[in-house]
Write an enzyme that holds these catalytic residues in place. Sequence first.
Site, PDB file in Angstrom:
ATOM      1  N   LYS A  22       0.732  -0.923   0.226  1.00 28.98           N
ATOM      2  CA  LYS A  22      -0.525   0.246  -0.277  1.00 28.98           C
ATOM      3  C   LYS A  22       0.880   1.514   0.043  1.00 28.98           C
ATOM      4  CE  LYS A  22      -1.555   1.682   3.735  1.00 28.98           C
ATOM      5  NZ  LYS A  22      -1.566   3.401   3.586  1.00 28.98           N
ATOM      6  N   ASN A  23       1.940   1.063   1.081  1.00 26.73           N
ATOM      7  CA  ASN A  23       2.667   2.555   0.676  1.00 26.73           C
ATOM      8  C   ASN A  23       3.980   2.860  -0.046  1.00 26.73           C
ATOM      9  OD1 ASN A  23       1.430   3.213   3.502  1.00 26.73           O
ATOM     10  ND2 ASN A  23       3.042   2.423   4.855  1.00 26.73           N
ATOM     11  N   ARG A  94      -4.792   9.987   3.004  1.00 26.36           N
ATOM     12  CA  ARG A  94      -3.747  11.208   3.407  1.00 26.36           C
ATOM     13  C   ARG A  94      -2.738  10.992   2.265  1.00 26.36           C
ATOM     14  NH1 ARG A  94      -2.388  14.118   6.955  1.00 26.36           N
ATOM     15  NH2 ARG A  94      -0.592  14.247   6.503  1.00 26.36           N
ATOM     16  N   CYS A 118      -5.305  22.663   9.099  1.00 23.05           N
ATOM     17  CA  CYS A 118      -3.983  23.255   9.956  1.00 23.05           C
ATOM     18  C   CYS A 118      -3.341  24.101   9.324  1.00 23.05           C
ATOM     19  CB  CYS A 118      -2.466  22.835  10.579  1.00 23.05           C
ATOM     20  SG  CYS A 118      -3.488  21.153  11.874  1.00 23.05           S
ATOM     21  N   ARG A 123       2.806  21.732  11.414  1.00 19.58           N
ATOM     22  CA  ARG A 123       3.052  19.801  11.237  1.00 19.58           C
ATOM     23  C   ARG A 123       1.619  19.271  11.111  1.00 19.58           C
ATOM     24  NH1 ARG A 123       5.313  17.111  16.755  1.00 19.58           N
ATOM     25  NH2 ARG A 123       4.442  14.787  14.636  1.00 19.58           N
ATOM     26  N   ASP A 306       4.091   1.201  12.113  1.00 16.61           N
ATOM     27  CA  ASP A 306       2.859   0.722  11.837  1.00 16.61           C
ATOM     28  C   ASP A 306       2.927  -1.485  11.919  1.00 16.61           C
ATOM     29  OD1 ASP A 306       2.127   2.871  10.439  1.00 16.61           O
ATOM     30  OD2 ASP A 306       2.745   1.900   8.183  1.00 16.61           O
ATOM     31  N   ARG A 398      -8.584  -0.464   4.010  1.00 13.31           N
ATOM     32  CA  ARG A 398      -7.841   0.405   3.296  1.00 13.31           C
ATOM     33  C   ARG A 398      -6.684  -0.274   2.784  1.00 13.31           C
ATOM     34  NH1 ARG A 398      -6.437   4.638   7.185  1.00 13.31           N
ATOM     35  NH2 ARG A 398      -5.115   5.480   6.023  1.00 13.31           N
TER      36      ARG A 398
HETATM   37  C1  UD1 Z   1       4.384   6.854   6.574  1.00 14.97           C
HETATM   38  C2  UD1 Z   1       3.158   5.583   5.975  1.00 14.97           C
HETATM   39  C3  UD1 Z   1       2.809   5.197   7.377  1.00 14.97           C
HETATM   40  C4  UD1 Z   1       3.135   4.746   8.614  1.00 14.97           C
HETATM   41  C5  UD1 Z   1       4.751   6.145   8.301  1.00 14.97           C
HETATM   42  C6  UD1 Z   1       5.611   5.890   9.109  1.00 14.97           C
HETATM   43  C7  UD1 Z   1       2.533   6.109   3.542  1.00 14.97           C
HETATM   44  C8  UD1 Z   1       1.387   6.595   2.486  1.00 14.97           C
HETATM   45  N1  UD1 Z   1       2.386   6.188   4.640  1.00 14.97           N
HETATM   46  O1  UD1 Z   1       3.587   8.399   7.227  1.00 14.97           O
HETATM   47  O2  UD1 Z   1       2.229   3.874   7.487  1.00 14.97           O
HETATM   48  O3  UD1 Z   1       2.728   5.636   9.827  1.00 14.97           O
HETATM   49  O4  UD1 Z   1       5.162   6.594   7.199  1.00 14.97           O
HETATM   50  O5  UD1 Z   1       6.969   4.912   8.604  1.00 14.97           O
HETATM   51  O6  UD1 Z   1       3.856   5.879   3.060  1.00 14.97           O
HETATM   52  N2  UD1 Z   1       5.823  14.572  10.361  1.00 14.97           N
HETATM   53  C9  UD1 Z   1       5.982  16.268  10.940  1.00 14.97           C
HETATM   54  N3  UD1 Z   1       5.824  16.632   9.462  1.00 14.97           N
HETATM   55  C10 UD1 Z   1       6.491  16.926   8.034  1.00 14.97           C
HETATM   56  C11 UD1 Z   1       6.135  14.898   7.884  1.00 14.97           C
HETATM   57  C12 UD1 Z   1       5.788  14.384   8.920  1.00 14.97           C
HETATM   58  O7  UD1 Z   1       6.772  16.118  11.474  1.00 14.97           O
HETATM   59  O8  UD1 Z   1       6.073  17.290   7.440  1.00 14.97           O
HETATM   60  C13 UD1 Z   1       5.853  14.094  11.383  1.00 14.97           C
HETATM   61  C14 UD1 Z   1       4.661  12.981  11.326  1.00 14.97           C
HETATM   62  O9  UD1 Z   1       3.822  13.442  12.577  1.00 14.97           O
HETATM   63  C15 UD1 Z   1       5.082  11.686  12.529  1.00 14.97           C
HETATM   64  C16 UD1 Z   1       6.725  11.594  11.950  1.00 14.97           C
HETATM   65  O10 UD1 Z   1       6.997  12.773  11.110  1.00 14.97           O
HETATM   66  O11 UD1 Z   1       5.328  11.874  13.497  1.00 14.97           O
HETATM   67  C17 UD1 Z   1       6.787  10.198  11.103  1.00 14.97           C
HETATM   68  O12 UD1 Z   1       5.701  11.021   9.589  1.00 14.97           O
HETATM   69  P1  UD1 Z   1       5.907  10.311   8.417  1.00 14.97           P
HETATM   70  O13 UD1 Z   1       6.952   9.404   8.360  1.00 14.97           O
HETATM   71  O14 UD1 Z   1       5.915  11.973   7.116  1.00 14.97           O
HETATM   72  O15 UD1 Z   1       4.482   9.320   7.969  1.00 14.97           O
HETATM   73  P2  UD1 Z   1       3.941   9.346   6.332  1.00 14.97           P
HETATM   74  O16 UD1 Z   1       4.819   9.656   5.078  1.00 14.97           O
HETATM   75  O17 UD1 Z   1       3.023  10.374   6.776  1.00 14.97           O
END
Ligand code: UD1
Length: 418
Positions: A22-23, A94, A118, A123, A306, A398
């Site tokens: 999925k990711n 998302r 936001c 964030r 995850d 999902r």
């Molecule tokens: C991806 C995965 C999700 C997984 C996560 C962490 C996909 C579609 N989803 O989500 O299943 O749980 O990686 O392995 O690939 N953050 C910020 N600012 C940003 C971006 C992130 O503060 O601009 C924070 C987030 O709130 C979170 C952390 O960084 O606490 C990790 O997020 P991120 O690695 O970005 O996860 P996703 O890409 O959303």
Amino acid sequence: MSEFIITGGSRLEGDITVSGGKNAVLPIMAASVMARTPCVLHNAPDLVDVRVMSEILRGLGAVVERVNSGRSLYIDPSDLSNTVVDEALMRQVRSSIFLIGPLVARMGKATVSYPGGCDIGQRPIDQHLKGLAALGVAFEEAHGNIVAQAPKLQGADIHLDIPSVGATENIMMCASLAPGVTVIRNAAKEPEIVDLQGFLNSMGARIRGAGTDVIRVEGVESLQGCEHTVMPDRIEVGTLMVAAAITAGDIYIPNAVAEHVQAVTSKLREVGTSVTVLHRGIRVIGSHRRRPTDVKTLPYPGFPTDMQPQMMALLSIAEGTSVISETVFESRFKQAEELGRMGAQIRTEGRTAIIKGVPRLSGARVVSTDLRSGASLVLAGLAAEGETIVSGIHHVDRGYERLERKLAALGAKIIRQE
Ligand code: UD1
């Protein structure tokens, strides 16, 4: 509302193949809009999130169809006409945030809504915006939407404050079409990023370093369609590994990539599960006696957030007390209360959960509130005495392709009630 009805106690046995990740497929679908000709994605899982993303791409003017008896996804973005991502669809998945980078790179403009409403720059997408801004994208907020514009892009040196998976991918995609060289430092190292690099390079991009914390992108003038096979879903692999561990079962996953699940493998071995990496695939044999262990979630190659809820289900029947520290997401212990309804003894304090193992769980009516907590409750139901009814399974759909059929094929007593 659909629910799973599970009669616990069956030992899972047999071979099971996992679906495409999925990711991995979601950012790849977003990246496909940068191509001038059609792309074909093999091993594309048929998930609710993938259907929503397909709908979003159609709204932008792409042709998206299931081909190859449904196993592949054909995407023709050659006549892309719209740059506004549908707000209602955007709120459902998302990952639609991934479209900002590819759309501005291809069309010079993208309008997306912001999940949660936001302010820009805060964030959780501040790292996406910071990286894209460095490439020359200007952002403004209009009626709660983010309008991104980039008449001209240029390569840049970008240091991420945290190794965000999504931000790394968004920047990589956009940088593929940004003239000059982009270097992403403190990049996330997840295998899905390596898969995305493979896809982009097949389209004609020049990227190297994915899988390490420095990614280098040399911008090219245009990208063409290609064929790509999506990597196997490592979280589905991990979930099935826990299914074997929690039912003292014996399963073989022929298309698992052992390297992708090393952190999970290591923890399962500490618990007393046998994990054998074979020439191809992984065999997992669970034991009736499970030792407690401590788990800390971290970015890859650390233990994946995850997989944390599924691990919690397993540790709830270990012989002793385990501690889980969740360092990636703030409130990700929603399954703890529901597991409690099944007899688990779990206390959560902020980002820490203390799990006092109990000899057995008992079936109960529980509610899945998100994708992985849903998986955790299904796993608990497989091990519990009696009947467990898990509602809210649209969350499970999902991210898992017909999970109940796969578990039933291994001998689980699980049915979906619509
Ligand atoms: C991806 C995965 C999700 C997984 C996560 C962490 C996909 C579609 N989803 O989500 O299943 O749980 O990686 O392995 O690939 N953050 C910020 N600012 C940003 C971006 C992130 O503060 O601009 C924070 C987030 O709130 C979170 C952390 O960084 O606490 C990790 O997020 P991120 O690695 O970005 O996860 P996703 O890409 O959303």
